[in-house]
Design a protein around this motif. Structure first.
Motif, PDB file in Angstrom:
ATOM      1  N   SER A   1       0.822  -1.213   0.000  1.00  0.00           N
ATOM      2  CA  SER A   1       0.000   0.000   0.000  1.00  0.00           C
ATOM      3  C   SER A   1       0.858   1.267   0.000  1.00  0.00           C
ATOM      4  O   SER A   1       0.380   2.333  -0.367  1.00  0.00           O
ATOM      5  CB  SER A   1      -0.931   0.016   1.213  1.00  0.00           C
ATOM      6  OG  SER A   1      -0.199   0.089   2.412  1.00  0.00           O
ATOM      7  N   SER A   2       2.113   1.157   0.390  1.00  0.00           N
ATOM      8  CA  SER A   2       2.994   2.329   0.456  1.00  0.00           C
ATOM      9  C   SER A   2       3.790   2.557  -0.824  1.00  0.00           C
ATOM     10  O   SER A   2       4.444   3.592  -0.959  1.00  0.00           O
ATOM     11  CB  SER A   2       3.973   2.182   1.621  1.00  0.00           C
ATOM     12  OG  SER A   2       3.287   2.153   2.842  1.00  0.00           O
ATOM     13  N   VAL A   3       3.762   1.626  -1.762  1.00  0.00           N
ATOM     14  CA  VAL A   3       4.591   1.729  -2.963  1.00  0.00           C
ATOM     15  C   VAL A   3       4.243   2.962  -3.789  1.00  0.00           C
ATOM     16  O   VAL A   3       5.122   3.759  -4.134  1.00  0.00           O
ATOM     17  CB  VAL A   3       4.478   0.446  -3.819  1.00  0.00           C
ATOM     18  CG1 VAL A   3       5.162   0.619  -5.164  1.00  0.00           C
ATOM     19  CG2 VAL A   3       5.075  -0.737  -3.074  1.00  0.00           C
ATOM     20  N   ILE A   4       2.975   3.149  -4.108  1.00  0.00           N
ATOM     21  CA  ILE A   4       2.583   4.293  -4.945  1.00  0.00           C
ATOM     22  C   ILE A   4       2.827   5.625  -4.223  1.00  0.00           C
ATOM     23  O   ILE A   4       3.439   6.527  -4.802  1.00  0.00           O
ATOM     24  CB  ILE A   4       1.122   4.155  -5.426  1.00  0.00           C
ATOM     25  CG1 ILE A   4       1.002   2.952  -6.370  1.00  0.00           C
ATOM     26  CG2 ILE A   4       0.642   5.430  -6.117  1.00  0.00           C
ATOM     27  CD1 ILE A   4      -0.419   2.595  -6.772  1.00  0.00           C
ATOM     28  N   PRO A   5       2.400   5.785  -2.957  1.00  0.00           N
ATOM     29  CA  PRO A   5       2.675   7.060  -2.277  1.00  0.00           C
ATOM     30  C   PRO A   5       4.166   7.377  -2.148  1.00  0.00           C
ATOM     31  O   PRO A   5       4.566   8.534  -2.315  1.00  0.00           O
ATOM     32  CB  PRO A   5       2.036   6.875  -0.895  1.00  0.00           C
ATOM     33  CG  PRO A   5       0.989   5.861  -1.094  1.00  0.00           C
ATOM     34  CD  PRO A   5       1.519   4.936  -2.146  1.00  0.00           C
TER      35      PRO A   5
ATOM     36  N   ILE B   1       5.369   8.466  -5.593  1.00  0.00           N
ATOM     37  CA  ILE B   1       4.888   9.829  -5.874  1.00  0.00           C
ATOM     38  C   ILE B   1       5.708  10.850  -5.080  1.00  0.00           C
ATOM     39  O   ILE B   1       6.145  11.868  -5.620  1.00  0.00           O
ATOM     40  CB  ILE B   1       3.385   9.964  -5.535  1.00  0.00           C
ATOM     41  CG1 ILE B   1       2.545   9.150  -6.513  1.00  0.00           C
ATOM     42  CG2 ILE B   1       2.951  11.438  -5.552  1.00  0.00           C
ATOM     43  CD1 ILE B   1       1.075   9.040  -6.122  1.00  0.00           C
ATOM     44  N   GLY B   2       5.951  10.569  -3.796  1.00  0.00           N
ATOM     45  CA  GLY B   2       6.739  11.473  -2.958  1.00  0.00           C
ATOM     46  C   GLY B   2       8.167  11.616  -3.434  1.00  0.00           C
ATOM     47  O   GLY B   2       8.716  12.729  -3.478  1.00  0.00           O
ATOM     48  N   LEU B   3       8.780  10.494  -3.825  1.00  0.00           N
ATOM     49  CA  LEU B   3      10.163  10.529  -4.308  1.00  0.00           C
ATOM     50  C   LEU B   3      10.258  11.297  -5.618  1.00  0.00           C
ATOM     51  O   LEU B   3      11.149  12.141  -5.793  1.00  0.00           O
ATOM     52  CB  LEU B   3      10.684   9.095  -4.491  1.00  0.00           C
ATOM     53  CG  LEU B   3      12.132   8.936  -4.925  1.00  0.00           C
ATOM     54  CD1 LEU B   3      13.083   9.580  -3.925  1.00  0.00           C
ATOM     55  CD2 LEU B   3      12.461   7.454  -5.093  1.00  0.00           C
ATOM     56  N   THR B   4       9.350  11.056  -6.532  1.00  0.00           N
ATOM     57  CA  THR B   4       9.337  11.770  -7.811  1.00  0.00           C
ATOM     58  C   THR B   4       9.114  13.263  -7.591  1.00  0.00           C
ATOM     59  O   THR B   4       9.783  14.097  -8.205  1.00  0.00           O
ATOM     60  CB  THR B   4       8.242  11.200  -8.733  1.00  0.00           C
ATOM     61  OG1 THR B   4       8.452   9.798  -8.889  1.00  0.00           O
ATOM     62  CG2 THR B   4       8.256  11.856 -10.086  1.00  0.00           C
TER      63      THR B   4
ATOM     64  N   LYS C   1      -5.916   6.042   1.008  1.00  0.00           N
ATOM     65  CA  LYS C   1      -7.214   5.976   0.333  1.00  0.00           C
ATOM     66  C   LYS C   1      -7.127   6.337  -1.145  1.00  0.00           C
ATOM     67  O   LYS C   1      -6.817   5.483  -1.964  1.00  0.00           O
ATOM     68  CB  LYS C   1      -8.242   6.838   1.056  1.00  0.00           C
ATOM     69  CG  LYS C   1      -8.543   6.377   2.462  1.00  0.00           C
ATOM     70  CD  LYS C   1      -9.562   7.253   3.136  1.00  0.00           C
ATOM     71  CE  LYS C   1      -9.783   6.843   4.570  1.00  0.00           C
ATOM     72  NZ  LYS C   1     -10.738   7.695   5.242  1.00  0.00           N
ATOM     73  N   LEU C   2      -7.395   7.595  -1.504  1.00  0.00           N
ATOM     74  CA  LEU C   2      -7.394   8.004  -2.914  1.00  0.00           C
ATOM     75  C   LEU C   2      -6.230   8.938  -3.267  1.00  0.00           C
ATOM     76  O   LEU C   2      -6.368   9.839  -4.087  1.00  0.00           O
ATOM     77  CB  LEU C   2      -8.731   8.687  -3.262  1.00  0.00           C
ATOM     78  CG  LEU C   2      -9.939   7.768  -3.274  1.00  0.00           C
ATOM     79  CD1 LEU C   2     -11.211   8.560  -3.534  1.00  0.00           C
ATOM     80  CD2 LEU C   2      -9.788   6.665  -4.295  1.00  0.00           C
ATOM     81  N   TYR C   3      -5.072   8.683  -2.679  1.00  0.00           N
ATOM     82  CA  TYR C   3      -3.890   9.512  -2.940  1.00  0.00           C
ATOM     83  C   TYR C   3      -3.226   9.062  -4.252  1.00  0.00           C
ATOM     84  O   TYR C   3      -2.142   8.525  -4.275  1.00  0.00           O
ATOM     85  CB  TYR C   3      -2.928   9.395  -1.756  1.00  0.00           C
ATOM     86  CG  TYR C   3      -1.635  10.157  -1.906  1.00  0.00           C
ATOM     87  CD1 TYR C   3      -1.632  11.535  -1.996  1.00  0.00           C
ATOM     88  CD2 TYR C   3      -0.417   9.489  -1.945  1.00  0.00           C
ATOM     89  CE1 TYR C   3      -0.450  12.232  -2.119  1.00  0.00           C
ATOM     90  CE2 TYR C   3       0.778  10.180  -2.070  1.00  0.00           C
ATOM     91  CZ  TYR C   3       0.747  11.550  -2.165  1.00  0.00           C
ATOM     92  OH  TYR C   3       1.928  12.238  -2.285  1.00  0.00           O
ATOM     93  N   PHE C   4      -3.932   9.260  -5.340  1.00  0.00           N
ATOM     94  CA  PHE C   4      -3.423   8.888  -6.659  1.00  0.00           C
ATOM     95  C   PHE C   4      -3.102  10.144  -7.441  1.00  0.00           C
ATOM     96  O   PHE C   4      -3.711  11.195  -7.218  1.00  0.00           O
ATOM     97  CB  PHE C   4      -4.471   8.075  -7.432  1.00  0.00           C
ATOM     98  CG  PHE C   4      -4.759   6.728  -6.838  1.00  0.00           C
ATOM     99  CD1 PHE C   4      -3.910   5.660  -7.049  1.00  0.00           C
ATOM    100  CD2 PHE C   4      -5.889   6.521  -6.063  1.00  0.00           C
ATOM    101  CE1 PHE C   4      -4.182   4.412  -6.511  1.00  0.00           C
ATOM    102  CE2 PHE C   4      -6.171   5.280  -5.515  1.00  0.00           C
ATOM    103  CZ  PHE C   4      -5.309   4.218  -5.745  1.00  0.00           C
TER     104      PHE C   4
END
Length: 196
Positions: free
Chosen positions: A10-14, A17-20, A80-83
């Motif tokens: 669940s932490s991979v996408i956030p 996004i944060g690193l980018t 949740k919807l942090y996309f």
């Protein structure tokens, strides 16, 4: 990320996004100030940052297409919807509603088959069933209001509207499992995906 032994999927996408975002911010800086003196980054450091940003963008460009990661992220109450994409957020929400609807339908099928199955011929159960015969007959057709899909939509929206009180998603689900029973069951199945 480095202080966790096992990073949840669940932490991979956030994290990506944060690193980018952090690398984009660093790349956009042309200089920084140290003791009120402008210090310009050397060309090698700028190249390394641009190269790293390019590699991350290339390697992780399709993360939001992974249902495993998007579902796990949605079920993590911290994200949740942090996309990045609203379209991905909408599709993930629809996917979750579909999964919850399926769970509700399966639960109702199990309950209806259990109520129609023959009870074993046991004297204790016979007297018990006689005692509760009127109740069972009256309550047999009582069902929650709405379709399985409408109940899934309501539970999912209520979850999205709820605030996050705990940074630990497992603890959060332990506390709120009675409020979001179907999502909690789904979280037990899908939230445990590990980051690879």
């Amino acid at each position: 990320m480095s202080d966790q032994r096992y990073v949840s999927g669940s932490s991979v996408i956030p994290l990506t996004i944060g690193l980018t975002s952090a690398l984009n911010e660093i790349a956009s800086l042309t200089y920084r100030q140290e003791n009120n003196i402008d210090v310009f980054p050397d060309e090698v450091e700028m190249w390394r940052q641009d190269h790293l940003l390019s590699e991350i963008s290339t390697r992780f460009s399709n993360l939001e297409q992974s249902r495993t990661y998007t579902v796990a992220m949605f079920l993590d109450p911290r994200y949740k919807l942090y996309f990045e994409s609203e379209n991905v957020a909408d599709n993930t929400k629809k996917n979750i509603i579909g999964l919850v609807t399926t769970m509700i339908n399966e639960n109702e099928r199990c309950l209806s088959s259990a109520s129609t199955s023959d009870e074993p011929d046991n004297q204790g159960q016979k007297s018990n069933s006689l005692l509760w015969k009127h109740y069972n007959r009256q309550m047999q057709n009582v069902r929650p209001a709405g379709t399985a899909n409408s109940r899934a939509i309501i539970e999912t929206q209520k979850y999205l509207d709820d605030t996050v009180l705990s940074p630990d998603p497992l603890e959060w689900w332990r506390i709120y499992q009675t409020i979001y029973p179907n999502l909690a069951k789904l979280a037990k199945i899908k939230l445990n995906a590990m980051a690879l």
